[in-house]
Design an enzyme around this catalytic site. Sequence first.
Site, mmCIF file in Angstrom:
data_model
loop_
_atom_site.group_PDB
_atom_site.id
_atom_site.type_symbol
_atom_site.label_atom_id
_atom_site.label_comp_id
_atom_site.label_asym_id
_atom_site.label_seq_id
_atom_site.Cartn_x
_atom_site.Cartn_y
_atom_site.Cartn_z
ATOM 1 N N CYS A 244 0.809 -1.216 0.000
ATOM 2 C CA CYS A 244 0.000 0.000 0.000
ATOM 3 C C CYS A 244 0.845 1.270 0.000
ATOM 4 O O CYS A 244 0.318 2.369 -0.037
ATOM 5 C CB CYS A 244 -0.913 0.018 1.227
ATOM 6 N N GLY A 245 2.170 1.118 0.078
ATOM 7 C CA GLY A 245 3.038 2.294 0.101
ATOM 8 C C GLY A 245 3.657 2.549 1.452
ATOM 9 O O GLY A 245 4.674 3.230 1.569
#
Length: 281
Positions: A244-245
Amino acid sequence: MPVRVPSPSLPCPLQFPLTQLDLDRINGQLSALSPQGILEWGISNLPKLYQTTAFGLTGLVTIDMLSQLTSTPPPLIFFDTLYHFPETLELIEDVKKRYGSTVHIFKPDGADTVEAFESRHGEKLWEVSDSVYDYLVKVEPARRAYATLDVQSVITGRRASQGGERAALRPLEVDSTGLLKLNPLFSWTFGQVKGYIDAYNVPQNKLIDKGYKSIGDWHSTVPSGEGDTGERAGRWRGKNKTECGLHKDYFVMKRLIEKKREVELRIQDEDRGTESFEPVA
């Protein structure tokens, strides 16, 4: 049996910067410990320690283990993207009641509701640019949380058997910002995690019983279907994406977002002549 410190030459708690040799030595010792042993070492050695969690199964196992190891477990940090399932938010309350946990909640900057977020960034931003979306709902809130709470170390719920970028996971990491990340269940499989959950009656997301394996935002999570492989099946289906980063290089993501915003604002300038570029915080 007491948990050994990583090396007699290293201070307790650890101090920055760690050399690669220090990190390799520590990981060599931690790899031989149980998850509880890794957690006990972390409590004793890591400075300003918190647990980041989205209340997935691995994070829940960690919360339960910590409750048995200490009466003052590290506080929890939860990044509320505003798009979590209601069942996830219910689970947070269950965990607070069961363990008396302190949960620090951070939302996207300047947006406490979906309506406020979409008025600033548009609808379905995850479809327009998932990297910008990830930055706004996870990465920026994380940096703000760490600065606000003066966090230097975090416990994560990542495991090598989840595959993707996590396949080579080690017990302790240092990210590009200098943040220490402890992965106590790095070597556990999904079966071991689920077995612990069931054996100790640990609270879990009600969606697990509906076929969900890994649970994130409602718009990017579906139940695992027949024939699905991988522990994160059902997340970002149809996309070449596994993270998701939050665990990517912060500075790389920041530069990417700034470049995207420059292009977007340049287009707006051409259309309206009213916008100006503001650097990402």
